[in-house]
Design an enzyme around this catalytic site. Structure first.
Site, PDB file in Angstrom:
ATOM      1  N   LYS A  27      45.306 -70.579  88.808  1.00 36.97           N
ATOM      2  CA  LYS A  27      44.884 -70.607  87.405  1.00 36.97           C
ATOM      3  C   LYS A  27      44.549 -69.175  87.001  1.00 36.97           C
ATOM      4  O   LYS A  27      43.588 -68.596  87.503  1.00 36.97           O
ATOM      5  CB  LYS A  27      43.669 -71.511  87.214  1.00 36.97           C
ATOM      6  CG  LYS A  27      43.244 -71.654  85.759  1.00 36.97           C
ATOM      7  CD  LYS A  27      42.020 -72.552  85.636  1.00 36.97           C
ATOM      8  CE  LYS A  27      41.726 -72.853  84.171  1.00 36.97           C
ATOM      9  NZ  LYS A  27      41.505 -71.634  83.364  1.00 36.97           N
ATOM     10  N   PHE A 100      54.207 -70.605  83.190  1.00 37.24           N
ATOM     11  CA  PHE A 100      54.069 -71.828  83.980  1.00 37.24           C
ATOM     12  C   PHE A 100      54.764 -73.037  83.354  1.00 37.24           C
ATOM     13  O   PHE A 100      54.685 -74.135  83.899  1.00 37.24           O
ATOM     14  CB  PHE A 100      52.602 -72.160  84.227  1.00 37.24           C
ATOM     15  CG  PHE A 100      51.688 -72.031  83.027  1.00 37.24           C
ATOM     16  CD1 PHE A 100      51.762 -72.912  81.973  1.00 37.24           C
ATOM     17  CD2 PHE A 100      50.768 -71.000  82.982  1.00 37.24           C
ATOM     18  CE1 PHE A 100      50.928 -72.786  80.883  1.00 37.24           C
ATOM     19  CE2 PHE A 100      49.911 -70.870  81.892  1.00 37.24           C
ATOM     20  CZ  PHE A 100      49.991 -71.765  80.837  1.00 37.24           C
ATOM     21  N   ARG A 170      46.089 -83.386  75.786  1.00 42.16           N
ATOM     22  CA  ARG A 170      45.350 -83.488  77.047  1.00 42.16           C
ATOM     23  C   ARG A 170      45.904 -84.653  77.845  1.00 42.16           C
ATOM     24  O   ARG A 170      46.059 -85.749  77.331  1.00 42.16           O
ATOM     25  CB  ARG A 170      43.854 -83.649  76.805  1.00 42.16           C
ATOM     26  CG  ARG A 170      43.044 -83.328  78.060  1.00 42.16           C
ATOM     27  CD  ARG A 170      41.574 -83.138  77.753  1.00 42.16           C
ATOM     28  NE  ARG A 170      41.324 -82.070  76.792  1.00 42.16           N
ATOM     29  CZ  ARG A 170      41.270 -80.782  77.103  1.00 42.16           C
ATOM     30  NH1 ARG A 170      41.472 -80.389  78.358  1.00 42.16           N
ATOM     31  NH2 ARG A 170      41.019 -79.884  76.166  1.00 42.16           N
ATOM     32  N   LYS A 176      42.951 -79.015  86.315  1.00 44.18           N
ATOM     33  CA  LYS A 176      42.428 -77.721  86.756  1.00 44.18           C
ATOM     34  C   LYS A 176      41.358 -77.979  87.803  1.00 44.18           C
ATOM     35  O   LYS A 176      40.614 -78.951  87.741  1.00 44.18           O
ATOM     36  CB  LYS A 176      41.855 -76.935  85.576  1.00 44.18           C
ATOM     37  CG  LYS A 176      40.730 -77.633  84.840  1.00 44.18           C
ATOM     38  CD  LYS A 176      40.282 -76.838  83.623  1.00 44.18           C
ATOM     39  CE  LYS A 176      39.208 -77.612  82.840  1.00 44.18           C
ATOM     40  NZ  LYS A 176      38.762 -76.889  81.629  1.00 44.18           N
TER      41      LYS A 176
END
Length: 260
Positions: A27, A100, A170, A176
């Site tokens: 991340k 990504f 979402r 994460k």
């Protein structure tokens, strides 16, 4: 400002869960940037004033999603660079665009990740990079990878379902994982300070994307209490799970996140 681009947003990973079926990447603590083929835009839709030579190196026929990143521990430097009224050409030459996702590309994420890697390799530009995606077998190995990334100065990990189609919003297709949980909320108001904070802001009143409202007071500097993030700003806060009422436990302001 244009409308905010539709992007995939991550949920929090549940500790102890097996990462089988996911691809795992570092991340990056940068500024998220969406390339629509003509402009680079932030998550909120702000157009970034990138140098012409930078934009010309990006593919005109392929949207991209990633983070503009100067390196570990340099979020504030990245944010400051992107806020400057005049383009700092030399600084932009040290910036990396860590990619990504290939927005709207067909196939599962594992295939899109390979297409992204091949695209970056074909373009052959050192500032354009594809985030390394790894398969990790179990929860213990995932924690070991997290420790490795954090030890190197990284922020945490992202886990993306390998079989996921391209979606936005979402989703439980993307997670994460960080040593400390964090989340985002929008400033909707303020409370007045007391004691030594009398005459300035005591806490931010914020609302998250589920509609929950709560206060963020811890973590604000004196300067931020004097000149708080404006209503409508997106802020990042840390927390330690939820209370029995379903609110973030020990919620602490971290930084303004919405704009660079």
């Amino acid at each position: 400002m244009q409308g905010a681009p539709a992007l995939l947003l991550a949920s929090d990973w549940v500790p102890g869960r097996s990462p089988a079926g996911f691809l795992v990447a570092e991340k990056f603590d940068g500024v998220r940037a969406f390339w629509d083929g003509r402009q680079l835009r932030t998550r909120s839709g702000q157009v970034l004033g990138a140098p012409a030579w930078f934009l010309e190196r990006l593919p005109a026929d392929q949207p991209l999603d990633g983070e503009l990143w100067l390196g570990h521990g340099r979020f504030d430097d990245t944010s400051a660079l992107l806020r400057r009224q005049r383009v700092d050409d030399a600084a932009w030459r040290t910036l990396r665009y860590q990619l990504f996702e290939l927005p709207d590309a067909p196939g599962p994420f594992a295939e899109r990740a390979e297409l992204l890697r091949a695209l970056v390799q074909r373009l052959g530009w050192a500032q354009l990079q594809a985030a390394e995606q790894r398969r990790i077998g179990d929860a213990a190995a995932l924690q070991a990878r997290l420790a490795e990334v954090v030890q190197a100065g990284g922020e945490g990990l992202m886990l993306h379902r390998a079989d996921a189609p391209y979606v936005t919003g979402r989703s439980e297709l993307l997670y994460k994982l960080k040593p400390q949980q964090d989340a985002e909320a929008t400033v909707v108001g303020y409370t007045a300070g007391r004691g030594r904070h009398a005459g300035r802001v005591g806490a931010l009143r914020v609302r998250d994307d589920t509609g929950r409202e709560f206060l963020l007071g811890s973590g604000l500097s004196d300067a931020q209490r004097e000149d708080p993030p404006p209503v409508g700003a997106l802020v990042t806060y840390t927390h330690r799970g939820e209370t029995s009422r379903g609110l973030p436990r020990f919620a602490t302001f971290l930084r303004v996140r919405d704009e660079p």
